[in-house]
Structures are given as structure tokens and as C-alpha cells.
Design a protein around this motif. Structure first.
Motif, PDB file in Angstrom:
ATOM      1  N   GLU A 231     -56.838 -82.440  32.706  1.00  0.00           N
ATOM      2  CA  GLU A 231     -57.541 -82.650  33.972  1.00  0.00           C
ATOM      3  C   GLU A 231     -58.742 -83.574  33.779  1.00  0.00           C
ATOM      4  O   GLU A 231     -59.040 -84.438  34.619  1.00  0.00           O
ATOM      5  N   ALA A 234     -57.498 -87.043  33.491  1.00  0.00           N
ATOM      6  CA  ALA A 234     -57.073 -87.563  34.797  1.00  0.00           C
ATOM      7  C   ALA A 234     -58.273 -87.993  35.632  1.00  0.00           C
ATOM      8  O   ALA A 234     -58.250 -89.036  36.316  1.00  0.00           O
ATOM      9  N   ARG A 235     -59.360 -87.227  35.607  1.00  0.00           N
ATOM     10  CA  ARG A 235     -60.554 -87.597  36.357  1.00  0.00           C
ATOM     11  C   ARG A 235     -61.181 -88.882  35.822  1.00  0.00           C
ATOM     12  O   ARG A 235     -61.603 -89.759  36.578  1.00  0.00           O
ATOM     13  N   LYS A 237     -59.664 -91.267  34.236  1.00  0.00           N
ATOM     14  CA  LYS A 237     -58.792 -92.384  34.572  1.00  0.00           C
ATOM     15  C   LYS A 237     -58.976 -92.782  36.031  1.00  0.00           C
ATOM     16  O   LYS A 237     -59.014 -93.980  36.386  1.00  0.00           O
ATOM     17  N   ALA A 238     -59.127 -91.788  36.898  1.00  0.00           N
ATOM     18  CA  ALA A 238     -59.340 -92.082  38.315  1.00  0.00           C
ATOM     19  C   ALA A 238     -60.654 -92.831  38.518  1.00  0.00           C
ATOM     20  O   ALA A 238     -60.753 -93.746  39.342  1.00  0.00           O
ATOM     21  N   GLU A 241     -60.155 -96.454  37.471  1.00  0.00           N
ATOM     22  CA  GLU A 241     -59.311 -97.211  38.400  1.00  0.00           C
ATOM     23  C   GLU A 241     -59.894 -97.260  39.802  1.00  0.00           C
ATOM     24  O   GLU A 241     -59.338 -97.901  40.699  1.00  0.00           O
ATOM     25  N   ARG A 243     -60.121 -94.847  41.917  1.00  0.00           N
ATOM     26  CA  ARG A 243     -59.441 -93.946  42.854  1.00  0.00           C
ATOM     27  C   ARG A 243     -60.307 -92.719  43.087  1.00  0.00           C
ATOM     28  O   ARG A 243     -61.115 -92.348  42.242  1.00  0.00           O
ATOM     29  N   ILE A 245     -61.482 -88.959  43.153  1.00  0.00           N
ATOM     30  CA  ILE A 245     -61.236 -87.857  42.212  1.00  0.00           C
ATOM     31  C   ILE A 245     -60.811 -86.626  42.996  1.00  0.00           C
ATOM     32  O   ILE A 245     -61.505 -86.188  43.926  1.00  0.00           O
ATOM     33  N   THR A 252     -55.495 -80.827  48.594  1.00  0.00           N
ATOM     34  CA  THR A 252     -55.245 -82.264  48.683  1.00  0.00           C
ATOM     35  C   THR A 252     -55.463 -82.713  50.122  1.00  0.00           C
ATOM     36  O   THR A 252     -55.636 -81.902  51.031  1.00  0.00           O
TER      37      THR A 252
END
Length: 353
Positions: A231, A234-235, A237-238, A241, A243, A245, A252
Motif C-alpha cells: 500500500e 502504491a501511494r 507511485k501515485a 505519477e 494521480r 491517492i 472509492t
């Protein structure tokens, strides 16, 4: 020996000759004394004091062999009076009297050559009625002596056989007792060994169960750590990029909750229905984790007291608790809240530091 002397007297030998034979053979046993009696039959008996015997032996011999001569003897008459008892005193011998040649037992009518033999018979049989007799006891012939000797040998052999049987029987009984004691001892040893084996097996099962629990807890913690790292990655990476979080614990944009949020929500709802909470507490310093089950209404302070009781490295006033998944650090204010309120039911893994 007294036994050999009594045996020879019972065969009809004169007590004084028996004493002579025993002295001459050095009391070596029945057979040497018997041989001496047969070899020296008819020979005069030597004086015991002259042959080196003690005066006491001479006196004993003289007392045990009173003579039954024609003129009579005071000692012999006194012994005879004692034997005859109610028959009255022994009359003094006169020229016209018939000579008494033996003593007769009035109970069994056996005749004896002298008072010593009669006394021996009285002691053995318990008979107490005796009288004088004119019956002369003839000396044993060679054939009669051989017969008596053979009888004696047979009696001795029979006694030895009986004694041997008794000894064998006693030895057999002792052997049986020893075998029984050995069996009982082996049985006790086997029972103790079986109990020890059962105890060891129980201990191994207990250790195995504890090891399995510890491995399961470690595996669950590893999985939680792995998921937390995923997790976090993933945060990050977001963020790189550009994107948005998405928190794993929030819903969602489509209104569908994430799997972590569903699990957390489900756990919180279900936790209200559990009366007890199972906790695994790991120390930040390492070591074997502690496992306990507390009522769900227990506070985090109760957990701190439990950990402090298990190890000296933790104090109730300074200990702090964190949770890996979901990651959370509990404040001192949380110590007064129940495990149910903190969302730790029905089970949780805490790290104490």
C-alpha cells in the motif's frame, strides 16, 4: 558330641566304653567311634586321668556308668531307687538273694544293662516305672553288631536325605521369592517408564502447539507487513505519477468500499458480538511473543499490566502499543478505553515498546 554319644548308647553300647571311644578318636564322629568300640571289645577301659583326660571327664564318666555288680553299688542303687519310684527302696543283697542282672521298664518291658541306659530311655520316652530284672542281657554278636551298624547307616542316610529335601525345598521357596521380587521391581520400573513417556509426549504436544501458534502469528504479521508495504508503494507511485491517492480504508469514487475498508468495517461490527478478545503481544526488542485472552471490556491498561508481568523490560507507566495493520499507535488516552472500543476484537496483534 552329645548326639554321637546318645546314638551309640541307644545301640546298646556301654556308656563308659562310648566315652572311651569318643576320647580315643578325638570326637571325630560316629564312624571312628563305632570302629573303636568293635576293635577294642572286651578290653579293660583305661583310666581317663591316666590317659590325659581331665578329672571332670573322669567324674562325668564315673557318674554315667554305675556298675551292676553282685555286691551292689551305692550310686547305682540310688539311681535305681530314683527310677523305680513308687516301687520302694532297693533291698540290700544277701547271700540268698537272686542277683539283679538288668533293669526293666514296667511301661514298655524293655530291659537295660545298667542305670545309665535306663536313664537315657526314661529321658527319651518319658517312662518313669522301672524294676530290677534277673534277665541277663547278652552281648551283641558280630552279626547283630553289623546289623545295628547297617541300621545306623540307613538312619543317617535317611536323615541326610530328609535334610537335603528340606534344604532343596527352602532354596526353591527362596528362589520363588526372589523371582517374585524381581518381577514386582520390573513392573514398577515399567510403570514409571510408561508414565515418564506419557509425560514427555504431553510436553512435546504442548510445545508443538505453542510453536504452531507462534509460527501462525509470525506468518500473519509478515502478511500484514507485506500488505502495508504494498500500500505504501502504491501511494508513493501515485504521488510520482500525479494521480490522486486512494486510502485503502476509504471508499472509492464509485461508492464501492475497498477490500481493506470492508475488512475493517466487518471486523468492527463483528467485534461487538465477541465477549473475549485474543491478543498476541510482540516486543519491539524481539523474543517470543506473548499470547493471552482477555474480556473484550478490558482496557489497554490491563494489557499493559499483563505484559509488565511477563517481562522486566516493560513498565506499565512507560509502555506504548502500536498496531501494524491497520497501522496505528495508541496514545496514553487510549489506555482507559476498552478493547472493543479500540476495535481490537475479536483478535489483534500488538507491538509493545
Amino acid at each position: 558330641m552329645a548326639g554321637d554319644r546318645d546314638t551309640l548308647i541307644s545301640m546298646g553300647f556301654d556308656p563308659s566304653r562310648v566315652d572311651w571311644a569318643l576320647r580315643a578318636t578325638g570326637h571325630r564322629g560316629l564312624q571312628p567311634a563305632m570302629d573303636h568300640l568293635l576293635e577294642h571289645e572286651g578290653e579293660p577301659i583305661p583310666d581317663a586321668s591316666a590317659s590325659g583326660g581331665s578329672s571332670l571327664a573322669s567324674a562325668n564318666t564315673a557318674q554315667s556308668t554305675p556298675a551292676m555288680d553282685v555286691d551292689g553299688d551305692d550310686d547305682d542303687a540310688e539311681a535305681l531307687r530314683h527310677l523305680i519310684g513308687k516301687k520302694g527302696p532297693v533291698p540290700a543283697a544277701t547271700a540268698g538273694d537272686v542277683e539283679a542282672k538288668s533293669i526293666k521298664c514296667s511301661v514298655c518291658e524293655k530291659t537295660f544293662k545298667n542305670t545309665a541306659l535306663a536313664n537315657y530311655h526314661a529321658e527319651k520316652s518319658g517312662h518313669d516305672q522301672f524294676e530290677e530284672s534277673t534277665e541277663e542281657i547278652k552281648p551283641l554278636t558280630e552279626e547283630e553288631r553289623k546289623t545295628k551298624l547297617e541300621e545306623l547307616h540307613q538312619k543317617l542316610a535317611a536323615k541326610r536325605a530328609v535334610k537335603a529335601q528340606e534344604e532343596a525345598k527352602e532354596a526353591k521357596a527362596n528362589e520363588a521369592i526372589k523371582r517374585k521380587q524381581g518381577k514386582d521391581l520390573n513392573k514398577i520400573k515399567e510403570e514409571l517408564k510408561a508414565k515418564e513417556m506419557i509425560k514427555e509426549a504431553e510436553q512435546k504436544r504442548k510445545e508443538k502447539a505453542e510453536d504452531a501458534k507462534a509460527r501462525a502469528a509470525i506468518k500473519a504479521q509478515i502478511e500484514a507487513d507485506k500488505k502495508a508495504r504494498a500500500e505504501k508503494a502504491a501511494r508513493e507511485k501515485a504521488l510520482r505519477e500525479g494521480r490522486p491517492i486512494v486510502d485503502s480504508q476509504s471508499e472509492t469514487n464509485s461508492g464501492i468500499p475497498s477490500s481493506a475498508a470492508v475488512a475493517s468495517s466487518s471486523s468492527g461490527v463483528a467485534g461487538k458480538d465477541f465477549k473475549d478478545t485474543r491478543l498476541q503481544i510482540r516486543l519491539a526488542s524481539g523474543g517470543t511473543p506473548y499470547t493471552t485472552t482477555l474480556p473484550s471490556d478490558s482496557t489497554l491498561h490491563d494489557v499493559a499490566e499483563f505484559v509488565a508481568a511477563q517481562t522486566l523490560s516493560v513498565s506499565v507507566d512507560t509502555v506504548s502499543f502500536t498496531q501494524q495493520f491497520p497501522r496505528k499507535t495508541f496514545s496514553r488516552a487510549d489506555f482507559n478505553k476498552s478493547l472493543r472500543e479500540l476495535g481490537l476484537t475479536p483478535s489483534a496483534v500488538l507491538i509493545a515498546s
